[in-house]
Design a protein around this motif. Structure first.
Motif, PDB file in Angstrom:
ATOM      1  N   GLY A  70      14.490  10.987  40.238  1.00  0.00           N
ATOM      2  CA  GLY A  70      14.752  10.499  41.750  1.00  0.00           C
ATOM      3  C   GLY A  70      16.101  11.086  42.230  1.00  0.00           C
ATOM      4  O   GLY A  70      16.349  11.523  43.268  1.00  0.00           O
ATOM      5  N   ILE A  82      17.986  -6.738  31.278  1.00  0.00           N
ATOM      6  CA  ILE A  82      17.607  -7.524  32.431  1.00  0.00           C
ATOM      7  C   ILE A  82      18.361  -8.877  32.278  1.00  0.00           C
ATOM      8  O   ILE A  82      18.534  -9.284  31.089  1.00  0.00           O
ATOM      9  N   PHE A  98      22.116  -3.025  55.056  1.00  0.00           N
ATOM     10  CA  PHE A  98      21.486  -1.736  55.515  1.00  0.00           C
ATOM     11  C   PHE A  98      20.103  -1.736  56.126  1.00  0.00           C
ATOM     12  O   PHE A  98      19.649  -1.210  56.967  1.00  0.00           O
ATOM     13  N   ARG A 145      19.714   8.063  46.877  1.00  0.00           N
ATOM     14  CA  ARG A 145      18.871   6.940  46.644  1.00  0.00           C
ATOM     15  C   ARG A 145      18.076   6.947  45.051  1.00  0.00           C
ATOM     16  O   ARG A 145      17.794   8.105  44.763  1.00  0.00           O
ATOM     17  N   MET A 146      17.719   6.045  44.772  1.00  0.00           N
ATOM     18  CA  MET A 146      17.337   5.869  43.343  1.00  0.00           C
ATOM     19  C   MET A 146      15.879   5.176  43.346  1.00  0.00           C
ATOM     20  O   MET A 146      15.447   4.374  44.020  1.00  0.00           O
ATOM     21  N   GLY A 147      15.225   5.608  42.127  1.00  0.00           N
ATOM     22  CA  GLY A 147      13.965   5.039  41.849  1.00  0.00           C
ATOM     23  C   GLY A 147      14.265   3.937  40.892  1.00  0.00           C
ATOM     24  O   GLY A 147      14.227   2.801  41.288  1.00  0.00           O
ATOM     25  N   CYS A 148      14.452   4.271  39.393  1.00  0.00           N
ATOM     26  CA  CYS A 148      14.505   3.403  38.491  1.00  0.00           C
ATOM     27  C   CYS A 148      15.719   3.014  38.197  1.00  0.00           C
ATOM     28  O   CYS A 148      16.107   1.642  37.824  1.00  0.00           O
ATOM     29  N   ASN A 188      11.451  -6.287  48.504  1.00  0.00           N
ATOM     30  CA  ASN A 188      11.179  -4.918  48.544  1.00  0.00           C
ATOM     31  C   ASN A 188      10.686  -4.624  47.057  1.00  0.00           C
ATOM     32  O   ASN A 188      10.932  -5.476  45.999  1.00  0.00           O
ATOM     33  N   TYR A 189      10.037  -3.538  46.775  1.00  0.00           N
ATOM     34  CA  TYR A 189       9.264  -3.422  45.589  1.00  0.00           C
ATOM     35  C   TYR A 189      10.346  -2.593  44.581  1.00  0.00           C
ATOM     36  O   TYR A 189      10.544  -3.007  43.404  1.00  0.00           O
ATOM     37  N   LEU A 190      11.381  -1.738  45.041  1.00  0.00           N
ATOM     38  CA  LEU A 190      12.346  -1.157  44.212  1.00  0.00           C
ATOM     39  C   LEU A 190      13.701  -2.176  44.221  1.00  0.00           C
ATOM     40  O   LEU A 190      13.964  -2.974  45.229  1.00  0.00           O
ATOM     41  N   LYS A 191      14.196  -2.104  43.110  1.00  0.00           N
ATOM     42  CA  LYS A 191      15.440  -2.680  43.037  1.00  0.00           C
ATOM     43  C   LYS A 191      16.702  -1.954  44.059  1.00  0.00           C
ATOM     44  O   LYS A 191      16.343  -0.981  44.532  1.00  0.00           O
ATOM     45  N   ARG A 192      17.875  -2.628  44.159  1.00  0.00           N
ATOM     46  CA  ARG A 192      18.657  -2.161  44.937  1.00  0.00           C
ATOM     47  C   ARG A 192      20.131  -1.993  43.882  1.00  0.00           C
ATOM     48  O   ARG A 192      20.775  -2.735  43.558  1.00  0.00           O
ATOM     49  N   LEU A 252      18.780  -5.613  36.490  1.00  0.00           N
ATOM     50  CA  LEU A 252      19.080  -4.471  35.500  1.00  0.00           C
ATOM     51  C   LEU A 252      20.428  -4.259  35.454  1.00  0.00           C
ATOM     52  O   LEU A 252      21.097  -3.715  36.309  1.00  0.00           O
TER      53      LEU A 252
END
Lengths: 251, 304
Positions: free
Chosen positions: A223, A8, A72, A213-216, A49-53, A91
Motif C-alpha cells: 500500500g 505484537i 487527525f 498511508r499504510m495498510g499492514c 477502526n479496522y486498520l492499525k495506526r 505491532l
C-alpha cells in the motif's frame, strides 16, 4: 536475530497528556528491547477502526517508549482518550530507522508531526558527540511542542511558524537559506512539501523520513510503495527513512 | 491432522486455509510471525506479464470492518517472479503454491499461463479476471459471460495444470459467469475478488484514494461472499475456493457450508498477521464444538 523480529506487544500507559493543540504525548511501559535505533515506528491497534495506526517513536529508554501524535481522525481520537494504567496493543519493530553515520555535525529539520522521531535521533547523535543545529517548524505557536527539550540538546535551535506566532515567520527552508545551513548533512521528517523543499535546496547528503498511508505496516500489502533510484521500496519496510541520494518524488 | 485435509482437484491440502493473493506478498513477509508451512497453500501476489508499479499513493483507505485498496497490481513481472521469487520461496515453503495471474488482454493471460505450465512448484494457476480489457473497451474480463469464457478457453489451451478462475463480484450474474468458465474447461472457481468502493476526506471533500475507487475487502463483505459462493455452488460441479471477509474459524465453517472446498483469508492478515495461524489452530476446536468429524463433510451443507 530473534531480537530483530516484528511482533505484537502490549504496553501499559504511564501517561497520555495534551502537550499542544490536538497533540498528545503518550509514555508506554513494556518491552522496548527491540529498539536498536531512532526512527522506527509501531502500528497501534485502535478499537475504533479496522486498520492499525502507524506512529513513530519519539523517545525511548531501557523500559519505556514515548509517542507524540496528533489527533487527525477517529483512530487517533480513540487513542487520545486512553487513560493512565490502561493497556494498548501494537505491532512493533517496524521500519528501518535512521543511520547514525554522521561524524561531526548534523542539521535536524522537523516539521509539525514530523518532529517526534527527530527527538530520540538528536539524543543519540548528541551522545555520539555530534554537534547539532536544529530547525523546528510549526503551523503556529499553539501547535508547537518539545522546543525546550530540543534546546537542552543544542544551543542552535531555530524555530519557524507559518504565522510568525512563534519563532520566525516562514518555512524551515527559509531558515536554512537565511542562516546558510545548506551544506550540513541533515536528518529530516515532516510534511512531503517540506521534505521536497529541504531535499532540493540542501547541497549536503541527508536522510529523509517519509509518511504514507499504510495498510499492514509490515510489507505485505504494497500500500505504501515509493519510487527510488534503486527501484520501488515499501515505506513500512525499506523505509520510512530514505537517503537523499536514492529518493525520487512520486509526482 | 487428517480431519482438516481437503482436496482441490488432484492437489491435497493439509488444511483449507490459504492466504489470499495480494495480502501475503511472495511468501516471506510473515516469517517473523509463523512458519508458512502450516498453511494449506499460499496464493501469491498477483503477477502480470510485464512489471508494474501500480497506482499512485494514497492506495489505502478504510471503513467499518473493512478497507479499500488501489495498489494496482504492483509486481516485478512474471519472468522475475519465476526466476527470483519462486526460487527464494522454495527455500522457506515446501508445498505447492497457487500462482495468481492477471492480464490486460487475452494474449498476456495466455503467455503467463504458458510460462507456468511446466513449473513443479505451481499447484494451481489462479486467473484473476477482474482486470480491465484494454483492447476491448476497458471493461473487466470478469464482467460478462463471453469475455470470462474467452479468457478461460484460451488459457486452457496452454496448460494441463488446474486452472481456477477468480471472479469479480461486481456483476449481476456471477453464477452464469462461473458456469461459462466451467464450460470452457476451468477446474475451479476462486471467489470473490474485492467489491468496488470509494471514500472521501471529510475536511477537503476529495477522494482519499488517488485512484478515487478501490477494492473493498474485510469482514464487512463476508455476507456478500457467502451469498455468491452459495449461488455458484448451485450452478457448477467444480470446486470453489471461498474468499471474502473471512477472519475466524467460524467464518471458514460458514464459507464451506455455502459450498467452498477451501478458503482464502485476505485483509485480516494485514490487520493481524497471525490470523491464518490462529484460524488453523482454532479449526479443530470449532469442529469439536459443532460436532464436525471431517471438514470435507460440511462442504455445501447449506444446500442439503
Amino acid at each position: 536475530m530473534v531480537f530483530n523480529m516484528k511482533k505484537i506487544e502490549n504496553y501499559k500507559i504511564i501517561h497520555n497528556n495534551l502537550i499542544a493543540k490536538n497533540t498528545y504525548e503518550m509514555k508506554l511501559e513494556g518491552n522496548v528491547g527491540w529498539i536498536d535505533k531512532p526512527g522506527k515506528f509501531i502500528n497501534v491497534s485502535v478499537d475504533s477502526n479496522y486498520l492499525k495506526r502507524p506512529i513513530s517513536i519519539c523517545d525511548y529508554d531501557e523500559t519505556t517508549l514515548t509517542l507524540v501524535y496528533k489527533v487527525f481522525g477517529s483512530g487517533t481520537k480513540w487513542l487520545s482518550n486512553k487513560k493512565e494504567n490502561e493497556k494498548i496493543e501494537a505491532l512493533v519493530n517496524l521500519g528501518n530507522g535512521f543511520e547514525l553515520n554522521t561524524e561531526n555535525e548534523a542539521l535536524i529539520i522537523g516539521g509539525g508531526v514530523g518532529v517526534p522521531p527527530l527527538y530520540a535521533l538528536s539524543k543519540r547523535l548528541k551522545e555520539k558527540g555530534v554537534k547539532l543545529t536544529i530547525i523546528l517548524g510549526f503551523t503556529s505557536k499553539e501547535d508547537s511542542f518539545y522546543i525546550d527539550k530540543f534546546k537542552e540538546l543544542s544551543e542552535l535551535v531555530y524555530i519557524s511558524s507559518n504565522d510568525g506566532s512563534i519563532g520566525e515567520i516562514g518555512f524551515v527552508s527559509d531558515i536554512m537559506i537565511k542562516y546558510n545551513l545548506l551544506d550540513i548533512p541533515y536528518y529530516t521528517c515532516g510534511p512531503t512539501p517540506m521534505l521536497k523543499a529541504v531535499h532540493s535546496i540542501s547541497t549536503a547528503k541527508g536522510q529523509l523520513s517519509l509518511e504514507e498511508r499504510m495498510g499492514c505496516g509490515f510489507g505485505a500489502c504494497m500500500g505504501c510503495s515509493h519510487k527510488t533510484k534503486n527501484g520501488y521500496k515499501r515505506v513500512c519496510v525499506e523505509g520510512p527513512v530514505f537517503t537523499s541520494e536514492e529518493i525520487i518524488w512520486n509526482d | 491432522m487428517e480431519r482438516l485435509k481437503v482436496k482441490l482437484n488432484n492437489l491435497e491440502l493439509d488444511n483449507p486455509v490459504i492466504p489470499a493473493s495480494g495480502t501475503y506478498g511472495f511468501g516471506y513477509d510473515y516469517l517473523d510471525f509463523y512458519d508458512p508451512n502450516i498453511l494449506g497453500s499460499i496464493s501469491l501476489k498477483g503477477t502480470t506479464l510485464h512489471p508494474r508499479f501500480g497506482n499512485v499513493t494514497p492506495r489505502i483507505a478504510e471503513c467499518h470492518m473493512g478497507m479499500l485498496n488501489s495498489v494496482g497490481l504492483q509486481n516485478p513481472g512474471i519472468h522475475k517472479v519465476i526466476e527470483e521469487e519462486l526460487v527464494k520461496l522454495d527455500k522457506i515453503y515446501h508445498k505447492k503454491i497457487i500462482f495468481n495471474v492477471s492480464g490486460f488482454n487475452i494474449d498476456e493471460y495466455v503467455e503467463c499461463v504458458r510460462l507456468l505450465d511446466n513449473i513443479d512448484k505451481v499447484g494451481i494457476i489462479e486467473v484473476n479476471i477482474s482486470c480491465p480489457n484494454v483492447k476491448d473497451g476497458g471493461l473487466s474480463f470478469g464482467s460478462d459471460c463471453s469475455s470470462a469464457a474467452s479468457v478461460t478457453k484460451e488459457v486452457r489451451k496452454v496448460t494441463t495444470k488446474p486452472l481456477f478462475i477468480k471472479l469479480s463480484p461486481n456483476v449481476s450474474n456471477i453464477a452464469d459467469i462461473a458456469k461459462s468458465c466451467e464450460d470452457e474447461g476451468a477446474d475451479g472457481i476462486s471467489m470473490i475478488n474485492t467489491l468496488i468502493g470509494a471514500r472521501f476526506n471529510l475536511k477537503t471533500g476529495k477522494p482519499i484514494l488517488h485512484n478515487v475507487t478501490g477494492g473493498f475487502s474485510g469482514p464487512a463483505i463476508l455476507p456478500v461472499a457467502l451469498r455468491m459462493v452459495y449461488e455458484v455452488y448451485e450452478r457448477v460441479n467444480i470446486p470453489i475456493i471461498g474468499i471474502g471477509g473471512i477472519s475466524s474459524a467460524y467464518d471458514v465453517i460458514e464459507m464451506m457450508y455455502a459450498g467452498a472446498s477451501a478458503i482464502q483469508i485476505g485483509s485480516s492478515n494485514l490487520v493481524d498477521p497471525y490470523t491464518c495461524k490462529k484460524v488453523i489452530d482454532d479449526l479443530p476446536l470449532v469442529m469439536d464444538e459443532l460436532n464436525i468429524k471431517k471438514i470435507t463433510d460440511i462442504i455445501g451443507r447449506a444446500h442439503k
